[in-house]
Write a protein that holds these residues in place. Structure first.
Motif, PDB file in Angstrom:
ATOM      1  N   TYR A 149       1.077  -1.273   0.023  1.00  0.00           N
ATOM      2  CA  TYR A 149       0.172  -0.034  -0.102  1.00  0.00           C
ATOM      3  C   TYR A 149       0.908   1.225  -0.042  1.00  0.00           C
ATOM      4  O   TYR A 149       0.531   2.499  -0.691  1.00  0.00           O
ATOM      5  N   LEU A 150       2.143   1.320   0.818  1.00  0.00           N
ATOM      6  CA  LEU A 150       2.980   2.366   0.844  1.00  0.00           C
ATOM      7  C   LEU A 150       3.505   2.675  -0.667  1.00  0.00           C
ATOM      8  O   LEU A 150       3.626   3.902  -0.889  1.00  0.00           O
ATOM      9  N   VAL A 151       3.550   1.667  -1.405  1.00  0.00           N
ATOM     10  CA  VAL A 151       4.085   2.192  -2.696  1.00  0.00           C
ATOM     11  C   VAL A 151       3.123   2.969  -3.346  1.00  0.00           C
ATOM     12  O   VAL A 151       3.421   3.995  -4.109  1.00  0.00           O
ATOM     13  N   GLN A 152       1.719   2.371  -3.435  1.00  0.00           N
ATOM     14  CA  GLN A 152       0.499   3.151  -4.106  1.00  0.00           C
ATOM     15  C   GLN A 152       0.720   4.648  -3.439  1.00  0.00           C
ATOM     16  O   GLN A 152       0.375   5.649  -4.278  1.00  0.00           O
ATOM     17  N   LYS A 153       0.561   4.758  -2.078  1.00  0.00           N
ATOM     18  CA  LYS A 153       0.371   5.961  -1.409  1.00  0.00           C
ATOM     19  C   LYS A 153       1.699   6.937  -1.853  1.00  0.00           C
ATOM     20  O   LYS A 153       1.440   7.992  -2.002  1.00  0.00           O
ATOM     21  N   ARG A 154       2.760   6.390  -2.092  1.00  0.00           N
ATOM     22  CA  ARG A 154       3.890   7.030  -2.246  1.00  0.00           C
ATOM     23  C   ARG A 154       3.664   7.800  -3.766  1.00  0.00           C
ATOM     24  O   ARG A 154       3.919   9.076  -4.237  1.00  0.00           O
ATOM     25  N   THR A 211       1.219   9.611   9.028  1.00  0.00           N
ATOM     26  CA  THR A 211       2.212   8.507   9.115  1.00  0.00           C
ATOM     27  C   THR A 211       2.401   7.573   7.971  1.00  0.00           C
ATOM     28  O   THR A 211       3.505   7.488   7.609  1.00  0.00           O
ATOM     29  N   LEU A 212       1.201   7.232   7.575  1.00  0.00           N
ATOM     30  CA  LEU A 212       1.228   6.540   6.193  1.00  0.00           C
ATOM     31  C   LEU A 212       1.914   7.282   4.782  1.00  0.00           C
ATOM     32  O   LEU A 212       2.747   6.986   4.046  1.00  0.00           O
ATOM     33  N   ILE A 213       1.324   8.511   4.900  1.00  0.00           N
ATOM     34  CA  ILE A 213       2.015   9.254   3.829  1.00  0.00           C
ATOM     35  C   ILE A 213       3.430   9.536   3.978  1.00  0.00           C
ATOM     36  O   ILE A 213       4.221   9.464   3.161  1.00  0.00           O
ATOM     37  N   GLN A 214       3.914   9.869   5.359  1.00  0.00           N
ATOM     38  CA  GLN A 214       5.228  10.265   5.402  1.00  0.00           C
ATOM     39  C   GLN A 214       6.164   8.896   5.370  1.00  0.00           C
ATOM     40  O   GLN A 214       7.251   8.983   4.816  1.00  0.00           O
ATOM     41  N   ALA A 215       5.786   7.719   5.988  1.00  0.00           N
ATOM     42  CA  ALA A 215       6.340   6.698   5.340  1.00  0.00           C
ATOM     43  C   ALA A 215       6.528   6.233   4.008  1.00  0.00           C
ATOM     44  O   ALA A 215       7.566   5.880   3.618  1.00  0.00           O
ATOM     45  N   ALA A 216       5.680   6.371   3.342  1.00  0.00           N
ATOM     46  CA  ALA A 216       5.428   6.240   1.666  1.00  0.00           C
ATOM     47  C   ALA A 216       6.500   7.111   1.364  1.00  0.00           C
ATOM     48  O   ALA A 216       7.513   6.944   0.444  1.00  0.00           O
ATOM     49  N   GLU A 270       9.063  12.408  13.915  1.00  0.00           N
ATOM     50  CA  GLU A 270       9.513  13.999  14.184  1.00  0.00           C
ATOM     51  C   GLU A 270       8.657  14.463  12.646  1.00  0.00           C
ATOM     52  O   GLU A 270       7.914  15.578  12.902  1.00  0.00           O
ATOM     53  N   GLN A 271       8.826  13.968  11.631  1.00  0.00           N
ATOM     54  CA  GLN A 271       7.965  14.530  10.296  1.00  0.00           C
ATOM     55  C   GLN A 271       6.542  14.557  10.586  1.00  0.00           C
ATOM     56  O   GLN A 271       5.921  15.349  10.111  1.00  0.00           O
ATOM     57  N   VAL A 272       6.024  13.472  11.020  1.00  0.00           N
ATOM     58  CA  VAL A 272       4.558  13.375  11.303  1.00  0.00           C
ATOM     59  C   VAL A 272       3.866  14.543  12.171  1.00  0.00           C
ATOM     60  O   VAL A 272       3.098  15.119  11.800  1.00  0.00           O
ATOM     61  N   GLU A 273       4.762  14.663  13.437  1.00  0.00           N
ATOM     62  CA  GLU A 273       4.309  15.693  14.156  1.00  0.00           C
ATOM     63  C   GLU A 273       4.437  17.183  13.494  1.00  0.00           C
ATOM     64  O   GLU A 273       3.753  18.178  13.751  1.00  0.00           O
ATOM     65  N   ARG A 274       5.241  17.153  12.568  1.00  0.00           N
ATOM     66  CA  ARG A 274       5.800  18.424  11.948  1.00  0.00           C
ATOM     67  C   ARG A 274       4.465  18.943  10.948  1.00  0.00           C
ATOM     68  O   ARG A 274       3.882  20.050  10.956  1.00  0.00           O
ATOM     69  N   VAL A 275       3.829  17.837  10.194  1.00  0.00           N
ATOM     70  CA  VAL A 275       2.956  18.133   9.058  1.00  0.00           C
ATOM     71  C   VAL A 275       1.603  17.898   9.486  1.00  0.00           C
ATOM     72  O   VAL A 275       0.625  18.064   8.813  1.00  0.00           O
TER      73      VAL A 275
END
Length: 176
Positions: free
Chosen positions: A7-12, A88-93, A149-154
């Motif tokens: 899913y993360l590949v699709q999300k990216r 978190t999913l978006i940033q992980a992607a 850190e990125q998740v909390e930032r955005v």
């Protein structure tokens, strides 16, 4: 069955495509969101309409409700959890962080006598809000810390709750 990493590949790809599309515009407009809530007849159940979706909010039976849905404070915590999960999913992607599983727990307190005599110092809003991000991953702790850190930032809802906002309100009276 596909995995979260598939899913993360699709999300990216979706996130990159969305960014490319936005960058083609001369000016990137802010999105306007809309929700409508109303109290229903004899039950007092709150019907929330957002786009083509309906969510029901209700009170427990000991507060003249029918316990048909979560109350507003519970919904707010759920919204925070949903947003933290999505971001978190978006940033992980985008950061290409492998995730095998993701779950967010959110808690908070709300006192039913807040602001009343003897309880003036207790906030009338949810307080002591906390969340736990449960991540299953083969990534290093440092990479997961960077992700967090990125998740909390955005994260929009996390930052909405963390940073006070001004809200305008008005009453429109309709005669019966």
């Amino acid at each position: 069955m596909s995995t979260l990493n598939e899913y993360l590949v699709q999300k990216r790809q979706a996130a990159l495509d969305r960014k490319d599309k936005a960058l083609q515009l001369e000016e990137i407009p802010a999105q306007t969101y809309y929700a409508k809530a109303r109290a229903l007849g004899r039950s007092g159940v709150r019907e929330i309409r957002i786009r083509d979706f309906q969510v029901i909010s209700d009170s427990p039976e000991d507060y003249a409700g029918y316990n048909l849905g979560p109350n507003s404070a519970e919904l707010q915590l759920g919204v925070l959890g949903s947003c933290l999960t999505h971001i978190t999913l978006i940033q992980a992607a985008l950061l290409q962080v492998s995730l095998d599983a993701l779950e967010v727990e959110v808690s908070g307190q709300l006192h039913s006598f807040a602001g009343q005599p003897g309880y003036e110092d207790i906030p009338v809003y949810p307080y002591n809000i906390a969340y736990k991000l449960h991540i299953t991953s083969s990534e290093s702790p440092e990479k997961i810390a960077d992700l967090h850190e990125q998740v909390e930032r955005v994260c929009p809802i996390f930052n909405l709750l963390r940073n006070p906002q001004s809200i305008k309100g008005e009453v429109v009276l309709h005669s019966s």
